[in-house]
Design an enzyme around this catalytic site. Sequence first.
Site, short mmCIF file in Angstrom:
data_model
loop_
_atom_site.label_atom_id
_atom_site.label_comp_id
_atom_site.label_asym_id
_atom_site.label_seq_id
_atom_site.Cartn_x
_atom_site.Cartn_y
_atom_site.Cartn_z
N LYS A 54 66.42 13.73 22.59
CA LYS A 54 66.05 14.93 21.85
C LYS A 54 64.59 15.24 22.13
CE LYS A 54 66.25 16.54 17.00
NZ LYS A 54 66.69 16.17 15.63
N SER A 95 70.16 19.28 13.50
CA SER A 95 69.28 19.81 14.51
C SER A 95 69.44 19.17 15.89
CB SER A 95 67.83 19.63 14.04
OG SER A 95 67.51 18.25 13.93
N SER A 134 71.01 15.30 10.81
CA SER A 134 70.91 15.89 12.15
C SER A 134 71.48 15.07 13.30
CB SER A 134 69.46 16.23 12.46
OG SER A 134 69.13 17.41 11.80
N1 GLN Z 1 69.74 20.45 8.41
C1 GLN Z 1 68.77 19.69 7.68
C2 GLN Z 1 67.46 20.43 7.65
O1 GLN Z 1 67.40 21.50 8.18
C3 GLN Z 1 68.62 18.34 8.30
C4 GLN Z 1 67.79 18.34 9.49
C5 GLN Z 1 67.59 17.01 10.10
O2 GLN Z 1 68.28 16.04 9.77
N2 GLN Z 1 66.60 16.95 10.97
O3 GLN Z 1 66.50 19.97 7.11
#
Ligand code: GLN
Length: 490
Positions: free
Chosen positions: A81, A156, A180
Amino acid sequence: MPEALYQQTATELQQGLQEGAFKSVDIVRSLLERIDAVDGDIGAYLHIDKADALAQAEAADARRAGGKALSDWDGVPISLKDAIAVKGQPLTCASRMLENFVSPYDSTVASKLKDAGCVLLGRLNMDEFAMGSSTENSAVKPTLNPWNKECIPGGSSGGSAASVAALECPWSLGSDTGGSIRQPASHCGVVGIKPTYGRVSRWGLAAFASSLDQIGPLARSVEDAAALLELISGKDNRDSTSVPEPVPAFRKALGQPVKGLKVGLPKQYFDNSEGLDPEVREAVMAAARHFESEGCELVEVDLPHADLAVPVYYIVATAEASSNLGRYDGVRYGYRSANASDAIDLYYKSRGEGFGEEVKRRIMLGTYVLSSGYYDAYYLKAQKARSLIRSDFAKAFEQVDVLLAPTAPTPAFRRGENTEDPLAMYLADIFTIPANLAGIPGISLPCGFSKSGLPIGFQLLGKSFDEASLLRFASNFEAAHSFARQSPEL
Ligand code: GLN
């Protein structure tokens, strides 16, 4: 054994390398061709340096030929990532703020992978600064779901999940702050693990919410995910929140019997009023019945504060993000506005032009909940509620060995469906967020497909530092239903 190298799991590639059936350069060439063929459509990669990847592979082949392989994994490629630092590679967090930034150092996980000889192939797309659930917040481009390009891949870590599902890399690393890794794994039909908080060093992971963030593996088999977790885990003096807990040989847990163990079904997670799609409910219940047929006892458990998780998360995570993202000031590194008149204007314009809408929304929300006068009402209260959520899990694990629940309330939604409604988007993580707040580990694995052909996943949650139990259950399920080895037609 699948015919092409790009179709093989990391474990199969490792075996082939050891047997001399092929070389690391053959694997990298096969993956580069695959990426050329499909990534124009999928958009999983943000950056790939082909010459460098081939040079890394040649070095691995030379080591192996000389009897000096660094590990069993020497020459096996992996992609990360774009929030995880690799020296000399771009680190952009899919943000304009870091669009020209090249990391001057390796994250601890990258050093561990290099020590094992892995080829660090490329950089994977994500929601900007890991804020989002669909990878639509990337400032560069969206990533599409390989199973249906009308749909989002989750987020994400959408690039990390889509690249593995689309056979553009055998395994990858993502990060999970509120879901995510698990949510995109579920939407793309692959395996994803969020380790216990403190299991894996966060050194070199661009910080979003430091008390929640964890790096973890995405893969097409439980065995690969377990092996990758072994490679990246362990105490690191450069991350004071990493824990000096011994790292078990996680693969030893695979195939261990589950008979007689207790699987908890949190009743709040199966309540249709939370927007749980009936097809998802059915597929996840079928996974629960699988464990029953294996001799496990299914126990309904109560997590009475589950409904507080999303609001608590959006206070704690935004508060931490507002502080962590303070470092992007246009002065030391990152985007700098060309139109500033003085220092204050430079901060203002650099941040205003460099950050996207969702990142700004989080910074404003986080600054608000930490401001004097609101701190007690929001931030402090959220911390108290977080303790309640944590103790709900502690009580549940007095009764059961693992918890089983849906990973996401619906299969992958359509692109654009939630972009105008941040609250609807935030609910995509309703089932994943509690594990981050409690610091416990979770694994998502595929358990079927919707009628429209989209993957459905379920998650197993465990006691802190008991990833081994999750892997034991996951491997038992996978032995009977290997959904993660099915690939989309591309
Ligand atoms: N979707 C969640 C957020 O937007 C989790 C994101 C993540 O785990 N990085 O904060």
